[in-house]
Design a protein around this motif. Structure first.
Motif, PDB file in Angstrom:
ATOM      1  N   GLN A  91       0.837  -1.190   0.000  1.00 36.97           N
ATOM      2  CA  GLN A  91       0.000   0.000   0.000  1.00 36.97           C
ATOM      3  C   GLN A  91       0.881   1.253   0.000  1.00 36.97           C
ATOM      4  O   GLN A  91       1.875   1.320   0.722  1.00 36.97           O
ATOM      5  CB  GLN A  91      -0.919  -0.013   1.219  1.00 36.97           C
ATOM      6  N   HIS A 140      -3.379  -5.876   2.271  1.00 33.33           N
ATOM      7  CA  HIS A 140      -4.260  -5.875   1.113  1.00 33.33           C
ATOM      8  C   HIS A 140      -3.857  -4.787   0.117  1.00 33.33           C
ATOM      9  O   HIS A 140      -3.346  -3.737   0.511  1.00 33.33           O
ATOM     10  CB  HIS A 140      -5.717  -5.658   1.544  1.00 33.33           C
ATOM     11  N   VAL A 141      -4.098  -5.064  -1.137  1.00 30.96           N
ATOM     12  CA  VAL A 141      -3.896  -4.067  -2.180  1.00 30.96           C
ATOM     13  C   VAL A 141      -5.144  -4.035  -3.062  1.00 30.96           C
ATOM     14  O   VAL A 141      -5.929  -4.997  -3.090  1.00 30.96           O
ATOM     15  CB  VAL A 141      -2.653  -4.362  -3.047  1.00 30.96           C
ATOM     16  N   CYS A 142      -5.332  -2.928  -3.783  1.00 32.51           N
ATOM     17  CA  CYS A 142      -6.487  -2.790  -4.662  1.00 32.51           C
ATOM     18  C   CYS A 142      -6.238  -3.537  -5.971  1.00 32.51           C
ATOM     19  O   CYS A 142      -5.120  -3.540  -6.494  1.00 32.51           O
ATOM     20  CB  CYS A 142      -6.771  -1.312  -4.954  1.00 32.51           C
ATOM     21  N   ARG A 143      -7.280  -4.127  -6.456  1.00 31.47           N
ATOM     22  CA  ARG A 143      -7.217  -4.812  -7.752  1.00 31.47           C
ATOM     23  C   ARG A 143      -7.738  -3.875  -8.833  1.00 31.47           C
ATOM     24  O   ARG A 143      -8.876  -3.412  -8.762  1.00 31.47           O
ATOM     25  CB  ARG A 143      -8.040  -6.088  -7.730  1.00 31.47           C
ATOM     26  N   LEU A 144      -6.892  -3.565  -9.797  1.00 30.43           N
ATOM     27  CA  LEU A 144      -7.255  -2.659 -10.871  1.00 30.43           C
ATOM     28  C   LEU A 144      -7.978  -3.435 -11.960  1.00 30.43           C
ATOM     29  O   LEU A 144      -7.412  -4.329 -12.598  1.00 30.43           O
ATOM     30  CB  LEU A 144      -6.001  -1.980 -11.447  1.00 30.43           C
ATOM     31  N   LYS A 145      -9.238  -3.093 -12.191  1.00 32.58           N
ATOM     32  CA  LYS A 145     -10.027  -3.775 -13.211  1.00 32.58           C
ATOM     33  C   LYS A 145      -9.750  -3.202 -14.601  1.00 32.58           C
ATOM     34  O   LYS A 145      -9.611  -3.932 -15.568  1.00 32.58           O
ATOM     35  CB  LYS A 145     -11.515  -3.670 -12.880  1.00 32.58           C
ATOM     36  N   LYS A 146      -9.681  -1.868 -14.694  1.00 34.51           N
ATOM     37  CA  LYS A 146      -9.459  -1.256 -15.986  1.00 34.51           C
ATOM     38  C   LYS A 146      -8.915   0.145 -15.792  1.00 34.51           C
ATOM     39  O   LYS A 146      -9.430   0.898 -14.971  1.00 34.51           O
ATOM     40  CB  LYS A 146     -10.755  -1.196 -16.809  1.00 34.51           C
TER      41      LYS A 146
END
Length: 265
Positions: free
Chosen positions: A3, A15-21
């Motif tokens: 992070q 936790h890390v964010c998952r980039l969808k687009k």
């Protein structure tokens, strides 16, 4: 991955964010933007020009509109103010826009000066930027951009110490020829030596800049007259002193307005 500072989650530190687009910052972003815009225009009845992929044309009964787009810069014109206003309102519901209503004055560093019988296109501000980048804002102007009967190919001059500057100036001059067809041949000459520029080549480029200093407001006039098409072509047969290659060129006029030209070797 971890992070970033300032966005730490105390409850889930691992936790890390998952980039969808992602859109901005990717090579595909201009394509996605153009696909979205062009798709919306096609649903409104516009058709893509077969000669220019940036131009959309709307023709319904007596209403004609032309929509020219370059990334996020747009020119819109037509013969019906009511249809243009309705179209702009429609675009505002789909895209965030900044509408500069009125006659065009500038587009992509091209100034448009309106005359009673014509429009005059010039790139005087861009030309001043080129001169400033070269450190030649106060240089002495010359009447011609190239010496007559001169050649910069046969030379034993030393390599130019700043080749990146040479390439930047040559590239800028190429864009300047959008409204300065009189410089096309000379700019073509200096661009042939962008990978192996010497001091003599840079001197030739500086002469073009000195000519630019004295003709900074020269541009391309567009006249209001009968739209008949004329074309001219010429070539310099085996004119190159080194490889005996020919230089050819052509220009097309619509009425009295020059609309396209090229110089190639």
């Amino acid at each position: 991955m971890k992070q970033p500072p300032g966005f730490l989650n105390a409850q889930h530190p691992n936790h890390v964010c998952r980039l969808k687009k992602a859109l901005y910052g990717l090579k595909q972003s201009p394509q996605e933007w153009f696909a979205t815009l062009s798709g919306h225009l096609l649903t409104l009845g516009f058709k893509l020009s077969s000669s220019d992929t940036s131009l959309f044309i709307y023709h319904n009964h007596n209403i004609i509109m032309y929509f020219l787009v370059y990334v996020d810069d747009i020119i819109l014109t037509g013969n019906s103010p009511t249809a243009i206003n309705n179209f702009i309102n429609n675009l505002n519901t789909k895209f965030p826009m900044k509408d500069l209503i009125g006659t065009i004055s500038q587009f992509l560093d091209i100034q448009v000066v309106h005359k009673p019988y014509r429009m005059h296109l010039n790139q005087s501000r861009f030309a001043q930027t080129i001169l400033s980048r070269a450190g030649m804002t106060n240089c002495k102007p010359v009447s011609t951009p190239f010496k007559l009967k001169s050649s910069i190919t046969h030379t034993n001059s030393n390599a130019f110490s700043n080749p990146s500057l040479y390439r930047q100036l040559a590239d800028s001059l190429q864009y300047l020829t959008l409204t300065r067809p009189d410089l096309s041949f000379d700019v073509n000459k200096v661009c042939q030596h962008m990978q192996n520029s010497t001091i003599a080549h840079f001197d030739a480029l500086k002469r073009i800049l000195r000519n630019l200093q004295g003709t900074i407001h020269t541009g391309l006039p567009l006249f209001r007259d009968k739209p008949f098409l004329r074309s001219f072509a010429d070539s310099d047969w085996a004119g190159d002193d080194t490889d005996r290659k020919s230089t050819s060129g052509f220009c097309n006029y619509l009425g009295s307005s020059l609309i396209s030209w090229t110089v190639k070797k």
